[in-house]
Design an enzyme around this catalytic site. Structure first.
Site, PDB file in Angstrom:
ATOM      1  N   LYS A  87      58.749 -27.299  15.870  1.00 38.21           N
ATOM      2  CA  LYS A  87      57.853 -26.663  16.837  1.00 38.21           C
ATOM      3  C   LYS A  87      56.971 -27.720  17.458  1.00 38.21           C
ATOM      4  CE  LYS A  87      55.895 -23.246  18.958  1.00 38.21           C
ATOM      5  NZ  LYS A  87      56.236 -23.962  20.225  1.00 38.21           N
ATOM      6  N   SER A 125      50.810 -20.511  19.663  1.00 41.96           N
ATOM      7  CA  SER A 125      52.268 -20.514  19.855  1.00 41.96           C
ATOM      8  C   SER A 125      52.944 -19.838  18.662  1.00 41.96           C
ATOM      9  CB  SER A 125      52.790 -21.949  19.980  1.00 41.96           C
ATOM     10  OG  SER A 125      52.605 -22.441  21.283  1.00 41.96           O
ATOM     11  N   ASP A 176      53.074 -29.266  27.243  1.00 41.15           N
ATOM     12  CA  ASP A 176      52.186 -30.400  26.939  1.00 41.15           C
ATOM     13  C   ASP A 176      51.857 -30.995  28.317  1.00 41.15           C
ATOM     14  OD1 ASP A 176      51.173 -32.105  24.500  1.00 41.15           O
ATOM     15  OD2 ASP A 176      51.871 -33.602  25.908  1.00 41.15           O
ATOM     16  N   THR A 194      44.201 -24.004  23.132  1.00 45.19           N
ATOM     17  CA  THR A 194      43.875 -25.362  22.675  1.00 45.19           C
ATOM     18  C   THR A 194      42.402 -25.666  22.937  1.00 45.19           C
ATOM     19  OG1 THR A 194      46.133 -25.951  23.290  1.00 45.19           O
ATOM     20  CG2 THR A 194      44.649 -27.751  22.743  1.00 45.19           C
ATOM     21  N   LYS A 205      58.801 -32.626  19.015  1.00 47.69           N
ATOM     22  CA  LYS A 205      58.219 -32.915  20.335  1.00 47.69           C
ATOM     23  C   LYS A 205      59.342 -33.392  21.251  1.00 47.69           C
ATOM     24  CE  LYS A 205      54.128 -33.059  22.392  1.00 47.69           C
ATOM     25  NZ  LYS A 205      52.884 -32.328  22.044  1.00 47.69           N
ATOM     26  N   GLN A 223      52.491 -33.788  14.983  1.00 46.19           N
ATOM     27  CA  GLN A 223      52.721 -32.344  15.029  1.00 46.19           C
ATOM     28  C   GLN A 223      53.064 -31.780  13.648  1.00 46.19           C
ATOM     29  OE1 GLN A 223      52.790 -31.168  18.555  1.00 46.19           O
ATOM     30  NE2 GLN A 223      52.212 -29.261  17.582  1.00 46.19           N
ATOM     31  N   ASN A 225      45.174 -28.205  31.435  1.00 43.62           N
ATOM     32  CA  ASN A 225      45.063 -26.990  30.616  1.00 43.62           C
ATOM     33  C   ASN A 225      43.983 -27.106  29.540  1.00 43.62           C
ATOM     34  OD1 ASN A 225      46.150 -25.854  27.765  1.00 43.62           O
ATOM     35  ND2 ASN A 225      46.420 -24.361  29.394  1.00 43.62           N
ATOM     36  N   LYS A 270      49.755 -31.280  11.905  1.00 42.22           N
ATOM     37  CA  LYS A 270      48.983 -30.270  12.638  1.00 42.22           C
ATOM     38  C   LYS A 270      49.519 -28.865  12.356  1.00 42.22           C
ATOM     39  CE  LYS A 270      48.599 -31.179  17.048  1.00 42.22           C
ATOM     40  NZ  LYS A 270      48.746 -31.203  18.522  1.00 42.22           N
TER      41      LYS A 270
HETATM   42  P1  NDP Z   1      47.883 -31.245  31.609  1.00 43.88           P
HETATM   43  O1  NDP Z   1      49.102 -31.826  32.194  1.00 43.88           O
HETATM   44  O2  NDP Z   1      47.530 -29.840  31.894  1.00 43.88           O
HETATM   45  O3  NDP Z   1      46.614 -32.146  31.976  1.00 43.88           O
HETATM   46  C1  NDP Z   1      46.566 -33.476  31.642  1.00 43.88           C
HETATM   47  C2  NDP Z   1      45.265 -34.078  32.134  1.00 43.88           C
HETATM   48  O4  NDP Z   1      45.101 -35.377  31.573  1.00 43.88           O
HETATM   49  C3  NDP Z   1      45.254 -34.268  33.645  1.00 43.88           C
HETATM   50  O5  NDP Z   1      43.935 -34.179  34.108  1.00 43.88           O
HETATM   51  C4  NDP Z   1      45.808 -35.673  33.805  1.00 43.88           C
HETATM   52  O6  NDP Z   1      45.438 -36.310  35.017  1.00 43.88           O
HETATM   53  C5  NDP Z   1      45.177 -36.378  32.628  1.00 43.88           C
HETATM   54  N1  NDP Z   1      46.050 -37.467  32.193  1.00 43.88           N
HETATM   55  C6  NDP Z   1      47.331 -37.383  31.793  1.00 43.88           C
HETATM   56  N2  NDP Z   1      47.822 -38.586  31.518  1.00 43.88           N
HETATM   57  C7  NDP Z   1      46.837 -39.454  31.744  1.00 43.88           C
HETATM   58  C8  NDP Z   1      46.721 -40.855  31.638  1.00 43.88           C
HETATM   59  N3  NDP Z   1      47.757 -41.620  31.232  1.00 43.88           N
HETATM   60  N4  NDP Z   1      45.518 -41.416  31.933  1.00 43.88           N
HETATM   61  C9  NDP Z   1      44.473 -40.655  32.356  1.00 43.88           C
HETATM   62  N5  NDP Z   1      44.525 -39.324  32.497  1.00 43.88           N
HETATM   63  C10 NDP Z   1      45.678 -38.730  32.180  1.00 43.88           C
HETATM   64  O7  NDP Z   1      48.042 -31.480  30.024  1.00 43.88           O
HETATM   65  P2  NDP Z   1      47.267 -30.766  28.822  1.00 43.88           P
HETATM   66  O8  NDP Z   1      45.903 -30.395  29.206  1.00 43.88           O
HETATM   67  O9  NDP Z   1      48.182 -29.737  28.270  1.00 43.88           O
HETATM   68  O10 NDP Z   1      47.240 -31.940  27.737  1.00 43.88           O
HETATM   69  C11 NDP Z   1      46.135 -32.839  27.592  1.00 43.88           C
HETATM   70  C12 NDP Z   1      46.159 -33.455  26.206  1.00 43.88           C
HETATM   71  O11 NDP Z   1      46.075 -32.415  25.218  1.00 43.88           O
HETATM   72  C13 NDP Z   1      47.413 -34.241  25.852  1.00 43.88           C
HETATM   73  O12 NDP Z   1      47.052 -35.294  24.985  1.00 43.88           O
HETATM   74  C14 NDP Z   1      48.260 -33.232  25.069  1.00 43.88           C
HETATM   75  O13 NDP Z   1      49.181 -33.847  24.221  1.00 43.88           O
HETATM   76  C15 NDP Z   1      47.149 -32.521  24.290  1.00 43.88           C
HETATM   77  N6  NDP Z   1      47.449 -31.192  23.769  1.00 43.88           N
HETATM   78  C16 NDP Z   1      47.895 -30.193  24.586  1.00 43.88           C
HETATM   79  C17 NDP Z   1      48.125 -28.936  24.065  1.00 43.88           C
HETATM   80  C18 NDP Z   1      48.539 -27.800  24.924  1.00 43.88           C
HETATM   81  O14 NDP Z   1      48.621 -26.695  24.392  1.00 43.88           O
HETATM   82  N7  NDP Z   1      48.786 -27.964  26.204  1.00 43.88           N
HETATM   83  C19 NDP Z   1      47.950 -28.663  22.632  1.00 43.88           C
HETATM   84  C20 NDP Z   1      47.403 -29.763  21.879  1.00 43.88           C
HETATM   85  C21 NDP Z   1      47.181 -30.975  22.442  1.00 43.88           C
HETATM   86  P3  NDP Z   1      46.513 -36.455  36.198  1.00 43.88           P
HETATM   87  O15 NDP Z   1      46.666 -35.070  36.756  1.00 43.88           O
HETATM   88  O16 NDP Z   1      45.920 -37.415  37.129  1.00 43.88           O
HETATM   89  O17 NDP Z   1      47.775 -36.954  35.539  1.00 43.88           O
HETATM   90  O1  2IT Z   2      50.376 -31.010  21.011  1.00 46.48           O
HETATM   91  C1  2IT Z   2      50.516 -29.780  20.850  1.00 46.48           C
HETATM   92  O2  2IT Z   2      50.147 -29.228  19.807  1.00 46.48           O
HETATM   93  C2  2IT Z   2      51.089 -28.993  21.948  1.00 46.48           C
HETATM   94  N1  2IT Z   2      51.352 -29.550  23.001  1.00 46.48           N
HETATM   95  C3  2IT Z   2      51.353 -27.531  21.760  1.00 46.48           C
HETATM   96  C4  2IT Z   2      52.640 -27.324  21.009  1.00 46.48           C
HETATM   97  C5  2IT Z   2      53.107 -25.896  20.922  1.00 46.48           C
HETATM   98  O3  2IT Z   2      54.210 -25.720  20.376  1.00 46.48           O
HETATM   99  O4  2IT Z   2      52.419 -24.971  21.343  1.00 46.48           O
END
Ligand code: NDP
Ligand code: 2IT
Length: 446
Positions: free
Chosen positions: A90, A378, A166, A209, A126, A111, A240, A114
Site C-alpha cells: 500500500k 486510504s 502522492d 494527510t 510506492k 511507507q 494537497n 508508517k
Molecule cells: P502535490 O503534488 O499536491 O503538491 C506538492 C507541492 O510540493 C507543490 O506545491 C509542489 O510545487 C511542491 N513541490 C514538489 N516537489 C518539489 C520540489 N522538488 N521542490 C520544491 N517544491 C516542490 O503533492 P502532495 O501535497 O500530495 O505531497 C506533498 C508531500 O507530502 C510529499 O512529500 C508527499 O510524499 C507527502 N505525502 C503525501 C500524502 C498524500 O496523501 N498526498 C500522504 C503523506 C505524505 P510545484 O507545484 O511547483 O511542483
Molecule cells: O506517502 C504517503 O503516505 C502517501 N502518499 C499516501 C499513500 C496512500 O496509500 O494513501
C-alpha cells in the site's frame, strides 16, 4: 557514528549504489533500530533488518504515450513492492520529473513503518513515473495514465497492491487510472484509494494527510500543556497536503503565514484565512497556476527561489518534498523561536536538520508518524470498499483523529528518553518496526 550502523550502511550502499535518498532513509531507521535489535536478538538471528531493507519485488516498465502535437513520448514507470508481512502492498504513486528508483525505494521503505503505525493491515509500497504533469493538457495526462495503468494493472489488485496519490497524482489522475484498470480487468474494485466520492472514494481522504498532521501536532503540544490556538505557523508546499494543513490550522485557531511551490514562497503576515485558502485551492487544483499569483492577488511579498524557514513562527509544517529543510534552515527556525516541526511531507528534514531539532529538544514529529493520516484514511477507504458501505464524514474524521492519537501514544511508548524528552523519530521507527518484524518472524524465511 555507531560502528554497527556504519557496517550495516556500508553493505546497503554497495548493494544499492547511487541511491542517496534510500541510503538516508535506511540510515535514519537503522540508527534507532540497531540498538533495539541488539537488545532483542531474535530479530538479529532472523536478519529482519537486512530483509526489511530489501524490496520483495520491483517492477520497472516503459510508458509510451502520444502528446497533443502527435509526437511519441516515452517515460519510465515503477512500482516498488517493499513489504507484505502485515497486508497488501500500500502506498502512493508520484509523477514528477525527479522520480527515480532510489527516491521510490526511500518512499516505499518509509511507507512500511508508517503503515504499520496506523494499526491497519497494510504492507508498504510506492510507485510512480518521471512524467511531469506540469503544463500538460487533461488529454495528455489521461493518455499517460492509461498507458501507465495498462502495464501496472498486471501487478496490482485489491488484495495484492493498492496504489494511491502522492506528488503530481490527485483525484484527476486516480480517476483516469481507475477507469483504465476497470476497463482492462473488467472489475469494479477497491484497487486504488483516493477515488472520487461517487465511485468508491472515502469522505475525508483528500483532507486526511493535512488534518492528520495537525492532529498529531496538537497531541505533541498537549505533552507540554499547550495547544495550537493563537500560534503562528509556516507551511511549505501548496498542494494537497499543504492545503488541508492550512484548513485545519485555521479551524484550531492558528495563524498560517506562508505557502510555497517549487518556484518560491509567499509571506502573508495577516494570515492565510479560509477565503484566501479557497483562492489557493482554485489556483492550484483547477487553474494549476503558480503561488506567485497569490502575492499579486493579495498584495503580499513573494520570495522567488526561496523556502519559508526564515520567517518567524511558533510551528513549522514542511509539506512539499524531501530534504526541503536543511541544517541552516533548522537553525534559523530555532533562532526565531520555533518550538515544533511536524512533517506533512516524506523526509523533508535532512539529517543535519534533525540533529538540530533533537539537540534543541523541540517537538519534532517525523513524517512516517505525522503524515500517516493520509494512508490511514486510504486504509479506511479499503474497509468501506470491502463492506460496500460508505461512512459519514464524522465517522471517518473521528477514526482518523483516534488513529493519530494512537500513533502519538506509540511514539511516546517507544521514544521517551531518560529525562522525559520524547524522541518521536526513535519512537516511530521502533513502534513501526515491531509489528512488521513479528509478522515476518511468524511467516518464516520468506
Ligand atoms: P502535490 O503534488 O499536491 O503538491 C506538492 C507541492 O510540493 C507543490 O506545491 C509542489 O510545487 C511542491 N513541490 C514538489 N516537489 C518539489 C520540489 N522538488 N521542490 C520544491 N517544491 C516542490 O503533492 P502532495 O501535497 O500530495 O505531497 C506533498 C508531500 O507530502 C510529499 O512529500 C508527499 O510524499 C507527502 N505525502 C503525501 C500524502 C498524500 O496523501 N498526498 C500522504 C503523506 C505524505 P510545484 O507545484 O511547483 O511542483
Ligand atoms: O506517502 C504517503 O503516505 C502517501 N502518499 C499516501 C499513500 C496512500 O496509500 O494513501
Amino acid at each position: 557514528m555507531d560502528p554497527r550502523v556504519e557496517q550495516f550502511m556500508a553493505k546497503i550502499k554497495v548493494k544499492n549504489p547511487a541511491e542517496p535518498e534510500f541510503h538516508q532513509a535506511v540510515m535514519e531507521v537503522s540508527e534507532s533500530l540497531i540498538p533495539f535489535i541488539e537488545e532483542n536478538p531474535r530479530y538479529k538471528f532472523a536478519k529482519i533488518l537486512e530483509r526489511i531493507a530489501e524490496p520483495e519485488r520491483i517492477i520497472i516498465f516503459r510508458v509510451p504515450w502520444m502528446n497533443d502535437k502527435g509526437e511519441v513520448e516515452v517515460n519510465r514507470g515503477f512500482r516498488i513492492e517493499m513489504n507484505s508481512a502485515i497486508g497488501p502492498y500500500k502506498g502512493g504513486l508520484r509523477f514528477h520529473p525527479t522520480v527515480n528508483l532510489g527516491i521510490l525505494k526511500f518512499l516505499a521503505f518509509e511507507q512500511v513503518f508508517k503503515n504499520s503505525l496506523t494499526t491497519l493491515p497494510m504492507g508498504g509500497g510506492k510507485g510512480g513515473s518521471d512524467f511531469d504533469p506540469k503544463g500538460k493538457s487533461d488529454n495528455e495526462v489521461m493518455r499517460f495514465c492509461q498507458s501507465f495503468m495498462t502495464e501496472l494493472c498486471k501487478h496490482i489488485g485489491p488484495n495484492t497492491d493498492v496504489p494511491a496519490g502522492d506528488i503530481g497524482v490527485g483525484g484527476r489522475e486516480i480517476g483516469y487510472m481507475f477507469g483504465q484498470y476497470k476497463r482492462i480487468r473488467n472489475e469494479f474494485t477497491g484497487v486504488l484509494t483516493g477515488k472520487g466520492i461517487e465511485w468508491g472514494g472515502s469522505l475525508i481522504r483528500p483532507e486526511a494527510t493535512g488534518y492528520g498532521n495537525v492532529y498529531f501536532a496538537e497531541e505533541m503540544l498537549k505533552t507540554r500543556g499547550e495547544s495550537l490556538k493563537g500560534k503562528t505557523a509556516v507551511v511549505s508546499g501548496s498542494g494537497n497536503v499543504a492545503q488541508f494543513t492550512v484548513q485545519k490550522l485555521n479551524q484550531l485557531g492558528a495563524k498560517v503565514l506562508t505557502l510555497s511551490d517549487s518556484a518560491g514562497f509567499v509571506y502573508d503576515p495577516a494570515g492565510i484565512d479560509d477565503e484566501k485558502l479557497a483562492y489557493v485551492m482554485e489556483l492550484k487544483n483547477i487553474r494549476r497556476g503558480r503561488i506567485s499569483e497569490y502575492a499579486e492577488n493579495f498584495g503580499v511579498e513573494y520570495f522567488e527561489g526561496q523556502r519559508p524557514w526564515n520567517i518567524k513562527c511558533d510551528a513549522a509544517f514542511p509539506s512539499a518534498t524531501e530534504n526541503e529543510v536543511q541544517k541552516e534552515d533548522a537553525l534559523a527556525l530555532i533562532k526565531n523561536g520555533c518550538k515544533l516541526v511536524s512533517e506533512g511531507a516524506n523526509m523533508p528534514s535532512s539529517p543535519g536538520a534533525i540533529e538540530v531539532y533533537l539537540r534543541e529538544r523541540i517537538l519534532y514529529g517525523p513524517g512516517k508518524a505525522a503524515n500517516a493520516g493520509g494512508v490511514a484514511v486510504s486504509g479506511l477507504e479499503m474497509t468501506q470498499n470491502s463492506m460496500r458501505l460508505p461512512w459519514s464524514r464524522e465517522e471517518v474524521d473521528t477514526r482518523l483523529h483516534t488513529i493519530m492519537q494512537n500513533i502519538h501514544q506509540t511514539c511516546v511508548k517507544y521514544g521517551t528518553e531518560n529525562g522525559g524528552y520524547v524522541n518521536y523519530i526513535k519512537g516511530a521507527n521502533i513502534g513501526g518496526f515491531v509489528k512488521v518484524a513479528d509478522a515476518m518472524m511468524a511467516q518464516g524465511i520468506v
